[in-house]
Write an enzyme that holds these catalytic residues in place. Structure first.
Site, PDB file in Angstrom:
ATOM      1  N   TYR A 155       0.843  -1.206   0.000  1.00 34.40           N
ATOM      2  CA  TYR A 155       0.000   0.000   0.000  1.00 34.40           C
ATOM      3  C   TYR A 155       0.873   1.250   0.000  1.00 34.40           C
ATOM      4  O   TYR A 155       0.625   2.203  -0.748  1.00 34.40           O
ATOM      5  CB  TYR A 155      -0.899  -0.028   1.230  1.00 34.40           C
ATOM      6  CG  TYR A 155      -1.783   1.192   1.413  1.00 34.40           C
ATOM      7  CD1 TYR A 155      -3.071   1.224   0.894  1.00 34.40           C
ATOM      8  CD2 TYR A 155      -1.342   2.291   2.147  1.00 34.40           C
ATOM      9  CE1 TYR A 155      -3.897   2.328   1.092  1.00 34.40           C
ATOM     10  CE2 TYR A 155      -2.146   3.398   2.349  1.00 34.40           C
ATOM     11  CZ  TYR A 155      -3.426   3.409   1.822  1.00 34.40           C
ATOM     12  OH  TYR A 155      -4.229   4.512   2.011  1.00 34.40           O
ATOM     13  N   LYS A 159       0.803   4.130  -2.912  1.00 34.63           N
ATOM     14  CA  LYS A 159       0.371   5.498  -2.611  1.00 34.63           C
ATOM     15  C   LYS A 159       1.512   6.500  -2.806  1.00 34.63           C
ATOM     16  O   LYS A 159       1.290   7.622  -3.282  1.00 34.63           O
ATOM     17  CB  LYS A 159      -0.179   5.569  -1.186  1.00 34.63           C
ATOM     18  CG  LYS A 159      -1.481   4.818  -0.989  1.00 34.63           C
ATOM     19  CD  LYS A 159      -2.584   5.344  -1.895  1.00 34.63           C
ATOM     20  CE  LYS A 159      -3.916   4.656  -1.627  1.00 34.63           C
ATOM     21  NZ  LYS A 159      -4.989   5.122  -2.538  1.00 34.63           N
TER      22      LYS A 159
END
Length: 253
Positions: A155, A159
């Site tokens: 993640y 991001k």
């Protein structure tokens, strides 16, 4: 009416930050096109927009599919006449339970694809359309630094990649008068209220609300931010500064 006569396309339209953004943008005069893989939440957002007398389209598509993205953009242009702003709200894969030593490679690849491929496909198609309109704005909704550190490595990589992409594109698309930004929210705990979108409580010591992100996006897409590009705008109440918030710490516990 800060977005009067503008057409806004929101990819990854769900029930949280993207819904607040869609409702606020319609409230501020924009025509809004929504796109997502599932229709239930998107349909609820569209219904609220229609109830307020604003124009909205919905498209059930997967932003990972380039052909579906082509159809989405063609339909939006046919009905609304063009696109001025694109909000990339697709993503997912937040979890604190994926240890890198046991992480499935498919999970890693999925996080990158669902966050980055869904940004690449629409942007690559929209650049000439925005340029033809005289310029425009692209916003990708990433995550604040504290959120990326609290989550798993896949993640965080995805991001952070969205932020880097936005900054690079801001330079690449400067001569086309296309502004590009990354919005980086903290964890948004509070539910979106019913009714008209309006600023929430003014104190810092509270939970984040989808409306906080929507108003940041509104400014960036408006003509008020016409001389701003390449911004990494964090909307997290100070969490990335490791502020000790009793309210937010209690929720985390």
């Amino acid at each position: 009416m800060r977005l009067k006569d503008k057409v806004v396309l929101i990819g990854g339209a769900g029930s949280n930050m993207s819904r607040a953004t869609a409702l606020l943008f319609a409230q501020e005069g924009a025509k809004v096109a929504l796109a997502a893989r599932t229709t239930e939440k998107m349909g609820e957002t569209a219904e609220r927009i229609r109830e307020n007398g604003s124009d909205v389209l919905i498209h059930q598509i997967d932003l990972n599919d380039a052909e579906q993205v082509d159809t989405l953009i063609e339909n939006t242009i046919t009905i609304f006449g063009g696109v001025d702003c694109f909000i990339h709200a697709a993503g997912g894969y937040f979890s604190t339970e994926h240890d890198i030593t046991t992480m499935d490679p498919d999970y890693w690849d999925g996080a990158l694809q669902n966050n980055l491929r869904t940004l690449f496909n629409p942007v690559s198609k929209l650049v000439p359309i925005l340029e033809e309109r005289g310029g425009g704005c692209i916003i990708t909704i990433s995550a604040g630094a504290r959120v990326r550190q609290d989550a798993n490595a896949a993640y965080a990589a995805a991001k952070a990649g969205m932020v880097a992409t936005a900054k690079n594109l801001a330079k690449e698309l400067y001569e086309k008068n296309i502004r590009v930004h990354a919005l980086c929210p903290g964890i948004i705990w509070d539910p979106l209220p019913e009714g008209e979108i309006a600023p929430v409580a003014t104190q810092l010591e509270r939970l984040g609300n989808p409306i906080d992100v929507a108003y940041a996006a509104l400014w960036l897409c408006s003509d008020e931010a016409a001389w701003v590009t390449g911004l990494e705008l964090t909307v997290d109440g100070g969490d990335s500064l490791f502020i000790d918030s009793p309210i937010r710490r209690k929720v985390l516990e």
